[in-house]
Design an enzyme around this catalytic site. Structure first.
Site, PDB file in Angstrom:
ATOM      1  N   ASP A 194       7.924  -6.363   1.641  1.00  0.00           N
ATOM      2  CA  ASP A 194       7.008  -5.513   0.864  1.00  0.00           C
ATOM      3  C   ASP A 194       7.829  -4.518   0.044  1.00  0.00           C
ATOM      4  OD1 ASP A 194       3.814  -4.153   1.604  1.00  0.00           O
ATOM      5  OD2 ASP A 194       5.234  -3.301   0.188  1.00  0.00           O
TER       6      ASP A 194
ATOM      7  N   ASP B 274       3.374  -7.564  -4.619  1.00  0.00           N
ATOM      8  CA  ASP B 274       4.634  -7.019  -4.101  1.00  0.00           C
ATOM      9  C   ASP B 274       4.924  -7.384  -2.650  1.00  0.00           C
ATOM     10  OD1 ASP B 274       3.069  -5.183  -2.563  1.00  0.00           O
ATOM     11  OD2 ASP B 274       4.622  -3.660  -2.784  1.00  0.00           O
ATOM     12  N   GLU B 275       4.166  -8.290  -2.068  1.00  0.00           N
ATOM     13  CA  GLU B 275       4.449  -8.627  -0.672  1.00  0.00           C
ATOM     14  C   GLU B 275       4.234 -10.102  -0.395  1.00  0.00           C
ATOM     15  OE1 GLU B 275       1.443  -7.352   2.380  1.00  0.00           O
ATOM     16  OE2 GLU B 275       0.455  -6.514   0.628  1.00  0.00           O
TER      17      GLU B 275
HETATM   18  P1  TTP Z   1       1.429  -1.391  -1.533  1.00  0.00           P
HETATM   19  O1  TTP Z   1       2.537  -2.290  -1.058  1.00  0.00           O
HETATM   20  O2  TTP Z   1       0.267  -1.166  -0.634  1.00  0.00           O
HETATM   21  O3  TTP Z   1       2.019   0.056  -1.878  1.00  0.00           O
HETATM   22  P2  TTP Z   1       3.373   0.457  -2.553  1.00  0.00           P
HETATM   23  O4  TTP Z   1       4.278  -0.721  -2.762  1.00  0.00           O
HETATM   24  O5  TTP Z   1       3.099   1.254  -3.778  1.00  0.00           O
HETATM   25  O6  TTP Z   1       4.001   1.454  -1.497  1.00  0.00           O
HETATM   26  P3  TTP Z   1       4.708   1.127  -0.091  1.00  0.00           P
HETATM   27  O7  TTP Z   1       6.113   1.594  -0.235  1.00  0.00           O
HETATM   28  O8  TTP Z   1       3.951   1.925   0.914  1.00  0.00           O
HETATM   29  O9  TTP Z   1       4.600  -0.368   0.121  1.00  0.00           O
HETATM   30  O10 TTP Z   1       0.856  -1.917  -2.914  1.00  0.00           O
HETATM   31  C1  TTP Z   1       1.677  -2.527  -3.894  1.00  0.00           C
HETATM   32  C2  TTP Z   1       1.219  -2.153  -5.291  1.00  0.00           C
HETATM   33  O11 TTP Z   1      -0.137  -2.557  -5.481  1.00  0.00           O
HETATM   34  C3  TTP Z   1       1.247  -0.676  -5.568  1.00  0.00           C
HETATM   35  O12 TTP Z   1       2.507  -0.240  -6.042  1.00  0.00           O
HETATM   36  C4  TTP Z   1       0.152  -0.487  -6.574  1.00  0.00           C
HETATM   37  C5  TTP Z   1      -0.830  -1.593  -6.282  1.00  0.00           C
HETATM   38  N1  TTP Z   1      -2.000  -1.041  -5.571  1.00  0.00           N
HETATM   39  C6  TTP Z   1      -3.113  -0.660  -6.320  1.00  0.00           C
HETATM   40  O13 TTP Z   1      -3.143  -0.822  -7.534  1.00  0.00           O
HETATM   41  N2  TTP Z   1      -4.185  -0.110  -5.664  1.00  0.00           N
HETATM   42  C7  TTP Z   1      -4.205   0.087  -4.311  1.00  0.00           C
HETATM   43  O14 TTP Z   1      -5.190   0.610  -3.757  1.00  0.00           O
HETATM   44  C8  TTP Z   1      -3.046  -0.318  -3.538  1.00  0.00           C
HETATM   45  C9  TTP Z   1      -3.000  -0.115  -2.047  1.00  0.00           C
HETATM   46  C10 TTP Z   1      -1.975  -0.864  -4.218  1.00  0.00           C
HETATM   47 MG    MG Z   2       4.628  -2.096  -1.229  1.00  0.00          MG
END
Ligand code: TTP
Ligand code: MG
Length: 359
Positions: free
Chosen positions: A13, A107-108
């Site tokens: 992720d 992203d995951e």
């Molecule tokens: P996430 O992996 O949930 O968050 P992140 O990568 O920003 O942070 P972390 O380091 O905690 O993993 O989500 C990935 C991307 O998806 C995030 O950068 C933006 C998008 N996203 C949205 O647009 N809306 C949302 O509600 C969420 C949770 C994510």
């Molecule tokens: Mg993330």
């Protein structure tokens, strides 16, 4: 492969994905609190960098709240095409190690590296190599969870964030789950957490004390899933070609509205988007669902299932409109409207040659 073989699963992720991309491309942002999202009325934060998170800013938070918590917050509009291109880059890195890759979002992804292309015995080393390679190719950091099933790998990937990885071995699974607060269980949302708390379930150990039948009578079908994850059991395979089960589109109005014509018009635009996807994928569903979020944030859904796949655009638009009309007159203002299609049967339309000319 003997079925009892312990699998090696990695969940990767990216860290603060959208925000990290913006910082990478604009170094002036580094060290400052940054949110990616729409900075306008009813805008929401897509994500925030770690600097902004110190102030309590997080994904899905209203822009206005985020600014109140952190007045110096810098808002950057999303560049979804750039994020999509990076998403493809990281997937290419995964495929260097295994073809068993199941993307879970941009992203995951989950990877099964029990057998891998580099013949590495240690999944920990595979994860380290993948993260190094992602950084070398994109300039962005990722975190990873390594374990023997998807549920635990997903939980583990959060534990050493950012830019870290965490292993939950078969010997550690039980203790890990026993100590895990219910709110931290992936897939248990705020409403279920509250319900569990009211039943005295606060941790994995509490959940484990419940019988299967008691969980089923309180949580229906999901009771069986809760029973298994309380024991660290998750036999879901990593599915490289996971079939999409539904597609939908939704929009939030700038102001809540009770204007039927206006809502119908918006719904029709959304129906067109969904239809374009169906035609492109040549997937036609039998069920149409309209979702409405009211002013008080309560949600209603209306759906209709046909005997045969809906392969006609006018029919799809008409069913969507009828579903919306079934809740008219609206009891209160509408905040958000959405439409989706599910229950796919894969069929080829007779006119597919014609369609491919249009898209
Ligand atoms: P996430 O992996 O949930 O968050 P992140 O990568 O920003 O942070 P972390 O380091 O905690 O993993 O989500 C990935 C991307 O998806 C995030 O950068 C933006 C998008 N996203 C949205 O647009 N809306 C949302 O509600 C969420 C949770 C994510
Ligand atoms: Mg993330």
């Amino acid at each position: 492969m003997p079925s009892a073989q312990i699998r090696k699963i990695i969940h990767v992720d990216m860290d603060a994905f959208f925000a990290s991309v913006e910082e990478r491309d604009n170094p002036e942002l580094r060290g400052k609190p940054v949110a990616v999202g729409y900075d306008g009325k009813r805008g929401v934060v897509a994500t925030a960098n770690y600097e902004a998170r110190k102030y309590g800013v997080h994904s899905a938070m209203a822009t206005s709240t985020a600014k109140r918590l952190c007045p110096q917050l810098i808002f950057i509009p999303s560049r979804i095409d750039v994020y999509r291109a990076i998403s493809n880059q990281i997937r290419e890195v995964f495929y260097e190690f295994t073809d068993l890759v199941e993307p879970a979002s941009l992203d995951e992804a989950y990877l099964d590296v029990t057998v891998n292309k580099k013949n590495m015995r240690s999944a920990w080393t595979v994860a380290q190599n993948i993260r190094d390679k992602i950084f070398a190719q994109t300039g962005l950091t990722a975190s990873a969870g390594v374990s023997y099933n998807k549920f635990l790998a997903k939980s583990a990937s959060d534990l050493n964030k950012p830019n870290g990885q965490y292993l939950i071995s078969p010997a550690e699974g039980d203790a890990f789950i026993a100590h895990l607060p219910i709110a931290k269980f992936h897939g248990i949302g705020p409403a279920t957490t509250e319900k569990m708390k009211s039943l005295g379930i606060h941790t994995g150990a509490d959940l484990r004390a419940w019988t299967l039948s008691d969980l089923q009578s309180n949580f229906g079908k999901l009771g069986g899933w809760y029973y298994r994850i309380a024991r660290g059991e998750d036999d879901r395979p990593v599915e490289p070609h996971r079939i999409r089960k539904s597609v939908s589109s939704e929009t939030t109005f700038v102001n809540d509205t009770t204007d039927l014509e206006y809502v119908l018009e918006s719904l029709d635009t959304l129906a067109n988007e969904v239809w374009l996807w169906a035609e492109t994928a040549e997937k036609y569903g039998r069920t149409v669902t309209v979702k409405i979020k009211w002013s008080d944030f309560e949600q209603s859904t209306r759906s209709r299932t046909e005997k045969t796949p809906i392969d006609d655009k006018q029919l799809f638009r008409q069913i969507s409109a009828e579903l919306l009309r079934s809740v008219f007159p609206f009891p209160q203002g509408i905040r958000l409207i959405g439409v989706g299609v599910s229950n796919f049967d894969i069929i080829k339309k007779k006119t597919s040659a014609q369609i491919s000319l249009n898209i």
